[in-house]
Scaffold this motif. Structure first.
Motif, PDB file in Angstrom:
ATOM      1  N   VAL A   1     154.728  73.553  -2.526  1.00  0.00           N
ATOM      2  CA  VAL A   1     153.632  74.386  -3.007  1.00  0.00           C
ATOM      3  C   VAL A   1     153.466  74.233  -4.512  1.00  0.00           C
ATOM      4  O   VAL A   1     152.335  74.109  -5.025  1.00  0.00           O
ATOM      5  CB  VAL A   1     153.878  75.862  -2.634  1.00  0.00           C
ATOM      6  N   VAL A   2     154.566  74.204  -5.245  1.00  0.00           N
ATOM      7  CA  VAL A   2     154.494  74.079  -6.707  1.00  0.00           C
ATOM      8  C   VAL A   2     153.911  72.732  -7.106  1.00  0.00           C
ATOM      9  O   VAL A   2     153.054  72.653  -7.986  1.00  0.00           O
ATOM     10  CB  VAL A   2     155.882  74.282  -7.345  1.00  0.00           C
ATOM     11  N   TRP A   3     154.377  71.642  -6.426  1.00  0.00           N
ATOM     12  CA  TRP A   3     153.831  70.354  -6.853  1.00  0.00           C
ATOM     13  C   TRP A   3     152.380  70.199  -6.396  1.00  0.00           C
ATOM     14  O   TRP A   3     151.584  69.522  -7.063  1.00  0.00           O
ATOM     15  CB  TRP A   3     154.721  69.206  -6.438  1.00  0.00           C
ATOM     16  N   GLY A   4     151.998  70.831  -5.289  1.00  0.00           N
ATOM     17  CA  GLY A   4     150.600  70.804  -4.889  1.00  0.00           C
ATOM     18  C   GLY A   4     149.712  71.474  -5.929  1.00  0.00           C
ATOM     19  O   GLY A   4     148.620  70.977  -6.261  1.00  0.00           O
ATOM     20  N   ALA A   5     150.186  72.600  -6.455  1.00  0.00           N
ATOM     21  CA  ALA A   5     149.439  73.286  -7.510  1.00  0.00           C
ATOM     22  C   ALA A   5     149.354  72.428  -8.762  1.00  0.00           C
ATOM     23  O   ALA A   5     148.338  72.437  -9.473  1.00  0.00           O
ATOM     24  CB  ALA A   5     150.120  74.623  -7.832  1.00  0.00           C
ATOM     25  N   THR A   6     150.415  71.672  -9.022  1.00  0.00           N
ATOM     26  CA  THR A   6     150.425  70.780 -10.187  1.00  0.00           C
ATOM     27  C   THR A   6     149.393  69.667 -10.030  1.00  0.00           C
ATOM     28  O   THR A   6     148.657  69.345 -10.974  1.00  0.00           O
ATOM     29  CB  THR A   6     151.827  70.161 -10.368  1.00  0.00           C
TER      30      THR A   6
ATOM     31  N   CYS B   1     151.674  67.464 -16.429  1.00  0.00           N
ATOM     32  CA  CYS B   1     151.611  67.555 -14.965  1.00  0.00           C
ATOM     33  C   CYS B   1     152.547  66.541 -14.315  1.00  0.00           C
ATOM     34  O   CYS B   1     153.204  66.843 -13.312  1.00  0.00           O
ATOM     35  CB  CYS B   1     150.179  67.321 -14.493  1.00  0.00           C
ATOM     36  N   ARG B   2     152.628  65.347 -14.881  1.00  0.00           N
ATOM     37  CA  ARG B   2     153.510  64.325 -14.321  1.00  0.00           C
ATOM     38  C   ARG B   2     154.980  64.740 -14.445  1.00  0.00           C
ATOM     39  O   ARG B   2     155.784  64.483 -13.540  1.00  0.00           O
ATOM     40  CB  ARG B   2     153.281  62.989 -15.030  1.00  0.00           C
ATOM     41  N   LEU B   3     155.354  65.375 -15.540  1.00  0.00           N
ATOM     42  CA  LEU B   3     156.736  65.834 -15.709  1.00  0.00           C
ATOM     43  C   LEU B   3     157.082  66.901 -14.673  1.00  0.00           C
ATOM     44  O   LEU B   3     158.161  66.874 -14.061  1.00  0.00           O
ATOM     45  CB  LEU B   3     156.938  66.377 -17.125  1.00  0.00           C
ATOM     46  N   LEU B   4     156.185  67.860 -14.482  1.00  0.00           N
ATOM     47  CA  LEU B   4     156.431  68.925 -13.513  1.00  0.00           C
ATOM     48  C   LEU B   4     156.435  68.368 -12.092  1.00  0.00           C
ATOM     49  O   LEU B   4     157.252  68.769 -11.254  1.00  0.00           O
ATOM     50  CB  LEU B   4     155.363  70.013 -13.654  1.00  0.00           C
TER      51      LEU B   4
ATOM     52  N   LEU C   1     145.398  70.286  -0.273  1.00  0.00           N
ATOM     53  CA  LEU C   1     146.011  69.948   1.014  1.00  0.00           C
ATOM     54  C   LEU C   1     147.532  70.060   0.942  1.00  0.00           C
ATOM     55  O   LEU C   1     148.179  70.538   1.888  1.00  0.00           O
ATOM     56  CB  LEU C   1     145.611  68.534   1.421  1.00  0.00           C
ATOM     57  N   THR C   2     148.113  69.633  -0.162  1.00  0.00           N
ATOM     58  CA  THR C   2     149.570  69.720  -0.321  1.00  0.00           C
ATOM     59  C   THR C   2     150.040  71.169  -0.305  1.00  0.00           C
ATOM     60  O   THR C   2     151.059  71.499   0.313  1.00  0.00           O
ATOM     61  CB  THR C   2     150.001  69.038  -1.627  1.00  0.00           C
ATOM     62  N   ILE C   3     149.314  72.043  -0.979  1.00  0.00           N
ATOM     63  CA  ILE C   3     149.668  73.468  -0.976  1.00  0.00           C
ATOM     64  C   ILE C   3     149.641  74.011   0.453  1.00  0.00           C
ATOM     65  O   ILE C   3     150.550  74.736   0.881  1.00  0.00           O
ATOM     66  CB  ILE C   3     148.707  74.270  -1.873  1.00  0.00           C
ATOM     67  N   GLY C   4     148.606  73.646   1.204  1.00  0.00           N
ATOM     68  CA  GLY C   4     148.513  74.092   2.587  1.00  0.00           C
ATOM     69  C   GLY C   4     149.675  73.604   3.432  1.00  0.00           C
ATOM     70  O   GLY C   4     150.248  74.361   4.226  1.00  0.00           O
ATOM     71  N   VAL C   5     150.050  72.341   3.254  1.00  0.00           N
ATOM     72  CA  VAL C   5     151.195  71.785   3.986  1.00  0.00           C
ATOM     73  C   VAL C   5     152.468  72.537   3.636  1.00  0.00           C
ATOM     74  O   VAL C   5     153.307  72.814   4.498  1.00  0.00           O
ATOM     75  CB  VAL C   5     151.349  70.277   3.684  1.00  0.00           C
ATOM     76  N   GLY C   6     152.632  72.882   2.355  1.00  0.00           N
ATOM     77  CA  GLY C   6     153.827  73.606   1.924  1.00  0.00           C
ATOM     78  C   GLY C   6     154.000  74.931   2.642  1.00  0.00           C
ATOM     79  O   GLY C   6     155.112  75.297   3.047  1.00  0.00           O
ATOM     80  N   PHE C   7     152.914  75.656   2.816  1.00  0.00           N
ATOM     81  CA  PHE C   7     152.988  76.942   3.526  1.00  0.00           C
ATOM     82  C   PHE C   7     153.262  76.737   5.018  1.00  0.00           C
ATOM     83  O   PHE C   7     154.048  77.475   5.621  1.00  0.00           O
ATOM     84  CB  PHE C   7     151.691  77.731   3.337  1.00  0.00           C
ATOM     85  N   ILE C   8     152.627  75.734   5.609  1.00  0.00           N
ATOM     86  CA  ILE C   8     152.776  75.515   7.051  1.00  0.00           C
ATOM     87  C   ILE C   8     154.168  75.018   7.410  1.00  0.00           C
ATOM     88  O   ILE C   8     154.782  75.456   8.387  1.00  0.00           O
ATOM     89  CB  ILE C   8     151.708  74.515   7.542  1.00  0.00           C
ATOM     90  N   VAL C   9     154.703  74.094   6.602  1.00  0.00           N
ATOM     91  CA  VAL C   9     155.955  73.436   6.951  1.00  0.00           C
ATOM     92  C   VAL C   9     157.142  74.390   6.926  1.00  0.00           C
ATOM     93  O   VAL C   9     158.194  74.110   7.519  1.00  0.00           O
ATOM     94  CB  VAL C   9     156.195  72.239   5.999  1.00  0.00           C
TER      95      VAL C   9
END
Length: 498
Positions: A129-134, A150-153, A225-233
């Motif tokens: 979720v954090v990297w999706g937000a990034t 953003c790349r560092l985070l 999409l990454t944030i959504g995957v983070g919550f679902i997984v």
């Protein structure tokens, strides 16, 4: 102590196969020795593995897919105009690519060591979720400095995924089954190249929609999409097999049997500085890390800059995105068949080396051919054929040959820490001012590749020599080792896979 010869031995010596209805599970208590004597019907093993694969493979493949998409999309965005819009400095793309691996390298070992303590079901979804937000935030970047931040985070978050996923799978599968399962991860990374190029092609065509550049849509939509995957997984990652609701009572019993049969390999005594020290003092771990670094220079250079390299052959931004798809597809197919052969015949070294010749030939073509689009595209295809399988099987090889969960977690973390320094190097050898031929990048990649293959031969020789020494041990030496309390992969009964 059980004998460990991987796929070359049967699971255990015990009672003959019996029909499932006749099995008296009560006769086998939770003591390791008793359970280890139980012989599983191969048909039941296949059914269990199918169930595990059905529930684990899609999750790890999706996670690895989005990880590589979010990591490598900076190359697609660069082709789509990001470097121009944000006024990147000379070689700014190379620095932005390399800087990702600084935090990635720093956080990999701590993440793998603490994976079980922090619990996979919590750690993995949170970092996703954090990297999706990034990634999403990168779509709104107004300056080059924001991209660097953003790349560092992103590197810090993804450090808790790749090696952790492999380590996670070692808690469900026996070591002779890991080759194909690790293949799932790297097929996902190759598929990310196929999907990434096609997705990027579509997003670039959205250029100007609602006044937003196409490369920004790339980051915004992929990040969401990454944030959504983070919550679902979070609902699909059990911490250990005992928590897996998809295993019925019979399969849960079989998992206990399998765990007992590989007790020395999978044993976890909790967080232990002694086990960490074992990894830190084993020289082959550092050799493996150096080899991984050599291979990763090629992997990350190939994955990040392939679309840029193809564009410099004279294709448009949209066409170059689409042309990367068949290159990655071939690499994925080669890896899949290679992984099946590896698990079927229990070989690693003698599979990586022949395919390594194709990659060597690919780089030679890219270096030596100055004209001819077809030949240079063929070089890209050949280079990809050996890179992915070498990187994936080599990670698997170390994981299979390190016994004890905590030592293995530290060893894999160290290997990946050293290995991903290759990402930093890759970002520096493919420089914008070397376009269109990128002779520095291709030449350096070829050099690292050859050195990696030579050192791989040394690693294979070390594993083989250790096996030979144990075969030659006297009973007195074995008794002495038992009296000293030697355990894990240093015990005389353990055999390294070759």
């Amino acid at each position: 102590m059980s004998d460990y010869n991987g796929a070359e031995k049967t699971l255990a010596q015990g009672p003959p196969f019996v029909d499932q209805s006749e099995v008296n599970e009560a006769a086998y208590d939770d003591s390791g020795d008793n359970l280890a004597d139980y012989k599983i019907d191969p048909a039941e093993t296949r059914k269990l593995l199918r169930n595990l694969d059905f529930h684990i493979a899609p999750v790890v493949m999706i996670l690895y897919l989005i990880a590589f998409l979010d990591r490598a999309n900076i190359g697609n965005a660069a082709v789509g105009g990001m470097t121009k819009d944000l006024h990147f400095p000379a070689n700014g793309l190379s620095l932005a690519t390399s800087i990702f691996y600084v935090t990635y390298v720093l956080f990999e070992t701590p993440a793998t060591v603490l994976l079980r303590t922090l619990r996979p079901s919590r750690l993995i979804p949170i970092v996703i979720v954090v990297w999706g937000a990034t990634v999403l935030g990168n779509g709104f970047a107004k300056s080059y400095g924001t991209v660097i931040a953003c790349r560092l985070l992103l590197g810090m978050c993804e450090a808790a995924l790749s090696p952790c996923l492999f380590l996670y799978m070692t808690t469900f599968y026996q070591r002779c089954e890991l080759g194909l399962r690790m293949c799932y991860l790297f097929i996902a990374s190759a598929i990310s190249g196929v999907v990434g190029g096609l997705i990027a092609t579509g997003f670039l065509k959205m250029n100007g929609l609602h006044g937003i550049a196409g490369w920004r849509w790339l980051f915004i939509i992929e990040g969401a999409l990454t944030i959504g995957v983070g919550f679902i997984v979070a609902f699909f990652i059990p911490d250990k097999y005992e928590d897996a609701r998809y295993l019925d009572e019979r399969q849960m019993f079989l998992m206990k049997v399998r765990e007992a049969q590989e007790a020395a390999y999978s044993q976890d005594t909790g967080f232990s500085w002694i086990e960490i020290r074992k990894a830190l003092t084993d020289p082959v771990v550092y050799l493996s890390g150096f080899i991984q670094m050599c291979f990763d220079v090629c992997l990350y250079g190939f994955a990040t800059f392939l679309v840029v390299i193809i564009k410099e052959l004279g294709f448009s931004a949209v066409s170059s995105q689409a042309i990367t798809a068949p290159v990655y597809f071939v690499a994925a197919v080669v890896y899949l068949f290679g992984a099946l052969v590896s698990d079927r015949y229990s070989i690693r070294y003698w599979l990586i080396m022949p395919l390594g010749i194709f990659t060597t030939a690919g780089y030679v073509i890219l270096i030596s051919v100055s004209h001819g689009v077809g030949a240079r595209l063929a070089g890209c295809f050949l280079a990809g054929m050996g890179i992915y399988i070498a990187v994936g099987l080599h990670i698997t090889w170390l994981g299979q040959n390190i016994a004890g969960y905590r030592k293995r977690s530290t060893s894999v973390g160290l290997q990946q820490t050293f290995g991903n320094i290759g990402g930093i190097i890759a970002g520096q050898i493919y420089r914008s001012n070397n376009a269109p031929r990128y002779l520095l990048g291709h030449s350096a990649s070829l050099a690292f590749w050859i050195v990696g293959l030579l050192c791989l031969t040394l690693e294979w020789y070390i594993w083989r020599s250790r096996n030979a020494r144990r075969e030659a041990m006297t009973q007195e030496e074995k008794d002495t080792m038992d009296q000293q309390g030697v355990t894990g992969d240093h015990h005389y009964s353990f055999r390294y896979l070759l």
